[in-house]
Design a protein around this motif. Structure first.
Motif, mmCIF file in Angstrom:
data_model
loop_
_atom_site.group_PDB
_atom_site.id
_atom_site.type_symbol
_atom_site.label_atom_id
_atom_site.label_comp_id
_atom_site.label_asym_id
_atom_site.label_seq_id
_atom_site.Cartn_x
_atom_site.Cartn_y
_atom_site.Cartn_z
ATOM 1 N N HIS A 32 51.953 13.727 16.482
ATOM 2 C CA HIS A 32 52.089 12.459 17.214
ATOM 3 C C HIS A 32 51.407 12.571 18.582
ATOM 4 O O HIS A 32 51.431 13.632 19.217
ATOM 5 N N ASP A 33 50.812 11.464 19.044
ATOM 6 C CA ASP A 33 50.060 11.462 20.308
ATOM 7 C C ASP A 33 50.890 11.901 21.517
ATOM 8 O O ASP A 33 50.353 12.399 22.495
ATOM 9 N N ASP A 34 52.195 11.668 21.478
ATOM 10 C CA ASP A 34 53.041 11.936 22.655
ATOM 11 C C ASP A 34 53.457 13.405 22.786
ATOM 12 O O ASP A 34 54.114 13.764 23.773
ATOM 13 N N VAL A 35 53.160 14.218 21.782
ATOM 14 C CA VAL A 35 53.598 15.619 21.796
ATOM 15 C C VAL A 35 52.427 16.507 21.377
ATOM 16 O O VAL A 35 51.359 16.008 21.016
ATOM 17 N N HIS A 36 52.610 17.808 21.427
ATOM 18 C CA HIS A 36 51.525 18.700 20.999
ATOM 19 C C HIS A 36 52.073 20.015 20.483
ATOM 20 O O HIS A 36 53.068 20.526 20.979
ATOM 21 N N ARG A 37 51.402 20.539 19.463
ATOM 22 C CA ARG A 37 51.714 21.882 18.971
ATOM 23 C C ARG A 37 50.920 22.922 19.735
ATOM 24 O O ARG A 37 51.287 24.077 19.790
ATOM 25 N N LEU A 38 49.789 22.508 20.270
ATOM 26 C CA LEU A 38 48.874 23.442 20.924
ATOM 27 C C LEU A 38 48.119 22.746 22.043
ATOM 28 O O LEU A 38 47.631 21.627 21.867
ATOM 29 N N GLN A 39 48.052 23.448 23.173
ATOM 30 C CA GLN A 39 47.181 23.020 24.269
ATOM 31 C C GLN A 39 46.547 24.272 24.844
ATOM 32 O O GLN A 39 47.151 25.341 24.801
ATOM 33 N N VAL A 40 45.366 24.138 25.402
ATOM 34 C CA VAL A 40 44.801 25.240 26.176
ATOM 35 C C VAL A 40 44.824 24.808 27.631
ATOM 36 O O VAL A 40 44.188 23.821 28.000
ATOM 37 N N ARG A 41 45.624 25.518 28.399
ATOM 38 C CA ARG A 41 45.764 25.181 29.821
ATOM 39 C C ARG A 41 44.580 25.751 30.580
ATOM 40 O O ARG A 41 44.184 26.895 30.361
ATOM 41 N N ILE A 42 44.012 24.936 31.440
ATOM 42 C CA ILE A 42 42.853 25.371 32.220
ATOM 43 C C ILE A 42 43.283 25.519 33.663
ATOM 44 O O ILE A 42 43.827 24.580 34.246
ATOM 45 N N GLU A 43 43.095 26.709 34.207
ATOM 46 C CA GLU A 43 43.483 26.971 35.600
ATOM 47 C C GLU A 43 42.236 27.302 36.398
ATOM 48 O O GLU A 43 41.420 28.120 35.999
ATOM 49 N N GLY A 44 42.100 26.696 37.564
ATOM 50 C CA GLY A 44 40.947 27.009 38.389
ATOM 51 C C GLY A 44 40.300 25.765 38.938
ATOM 52 O O GLY A 44 40.836 24.677 38.780
ATOM 53 N N PRO A 45 39.124 25.851 39.555
ATOM 54 C CA PRO A 45 38.371 27.098 39.705
ATOM 55 C C PRO A 45 39.055 28.088 40.643
ATOM 56 O O PRO A 45 39.735 27.683 41.578
ATOM 57 N N LYS A 46 38.863 29.392 40.337
ATOM 58 C CA LYS A 46 39.433 30.462 41.152
ATOM 59 C C LYS A 46 38.302 31.290 41.740
ATOM 60 O O LYS A 46 37.197 31.299 41.220
ATOM 61 N N GLY A 47 38.604 32.035 42.778
ATOM 62 C CA GLY A 47 37.605 32.903 43.402
ATOM 63 C C GLY A 47 36.912 32.205 44.552
ATOM 64 O O GLY A 47 37.316 31.129 44.997
ATOM 65 N N GLU A 48 35.848 32.840 45.031
ATOM 66 C CA GLU A 48 35.105 32.322 46.191
ATOM 67 C C GLU A 48 33.719 31.897 45.734
ATOM 68 O O GLU A 48 33.070 32.605 44.967
ATOM 69 N N PHE A 49 33.254 30.751 46.190
ATOM 70 C CA PHE A 49 31.922 30.277 45.844
ATOM 71 C C PHE A 49 30.881 31.327 46.247
ATOM 72 O O PHE A 49 30.998 31.885 47.342
ATOM 73 N N PRO A 50 29.874 31.701 45.455
ATOM 74 C CA PRO A 50 29.534 31.095 44.170
ATOM 75 C C PRO A 50 30.176 31.821 42.988
ATOM 76 O O PRO A 50 29.843 31.537 41.854
ATOM 77 N N ASN A 51 31.084 32.743 43.238
ATOM 78 C CA ASN A 51 31.690 33.505 42.137
ATOM 79 C C ASN A 51 32.986 32.845 41.660
ATOM 80 O O ASN A 51 34.066 33.416 41.771
ATOM 81 N N LEU A 52 32.829 31.624 41.171
ATOM 82 C CA LEU A 52 34.000 30.876 40.719
ATOM 83 C C LEU A 52 34.231 31.116 39.239
ATOM 84 O O LEU A 52 33.290 31.375 38.486
ATOM 85 N N ARG A 53 35.473 31.003 38.818
ATOM 86 C CA ARG A 53 35.766 31.130 37.385
ATOM 87 C C ARG A 53 36.945 30.229 37.030
ATOM 88 O O ARG A 53 37.725 29.825 37.889
#
Ligand code: SF4
Ligand code: SF4
Ligand code: SF4
Length: 190
Positions: A32-53
């Protein structure tokens, strides 16, 4: 040969956060659209420019060996099958939500249509039984997911685990997940 014990290896370094897996999961399992079995959480960008990840984190049932969601169920609807996969029997579930509260991984939900508990099943009924890989594993464009039998030392998953350091999410809880993670090389996995 004993029972199979299915597990999944998630390489968070190979993951690019494209969400192909979560979309494939939704389509395969009619989530169902309101729930999920799987998500990939995206965290960031991390680090200092230009070495971002960006960091990626798979959010789904981790298929605990010692699954807190199973013993709390008053009707036996939440159970572990012979191949170590924690399942929900929709016919027995009364929608009390005890299992949802007990899960330390926020992996379960009440299906808005049926009112019964649901979560990732490793695609057991529709793909594992007929001998296919889970939908999320099949679609991943970077092969960040490996699925297989943790009881077979020659399986692809066991061979891959042998080659590198792995972790399990929230190991201190002693739930012993069968979702195993190759942590981000920069650290920061939880
Ligand atoms: S992650 Fe949650 S739903 Fe999955 S087996 Fe563990 S306690 Fe149960
Ligand atoms: S919601 Fe369903 S599966 Fe979960 S504890 Fe209640 S009866 Fe069991
Ligand atoms: S194994 Fe199946 S149910 Fe579980 S996250 Fe992957 S596609 Fe979804």
């Amino acid at each position: 040969m004993g029972n199979k014990r299915y597990g999944m290896l998630y390489d968070s370094n190979a993951c690019i956060g494209c969400q192909a897996c979560s979309i494939a999961c939704r389509a395969e399992n009619k989530v169902h659209d309101d729930v999920h079995r799987l998500q990939v959480r995206i965290e960031g960008p991390k680090g200092e420019f230009p070495n971002l990840r960006m960091d990626f984190h798979r959010q789904s049932c981790v298929m605990c060996d010692n699954a807190p969601c199973v013993p709390v169920c008053p009707t036996g609807a939440s159970y572990t099958n012979e191949e170590g996969i924690n399942m929900v029997d929709e016919k027995k579930c009364v929608g009390c939500g005890y299992c949802i509260t007990a899960c330390p991984y926020q992996a379960r939900y009440l299906d808005p249509k049926t009112g019964t508990a649901d979560k990732c099943t490793f695609c057991y009924e529709n793909r594992i039984k007929p001998g296919e890989k889970p939908a999320c594993v099949s679609i991943c464009p970077t092969n960040a997911l490996i699925f297989g039998d943790l009881n077979d030392p020659n399986s692809g998953i066991c061979q891959a685990i042998k080659k590198q350091a792995t972790i399990k999410y929230k190991e201190l809880l002693h739930t012993n997940p069968k979702l195993i993670v190759i942590p981000n090389r920069h650290g920061g996995e939880k």
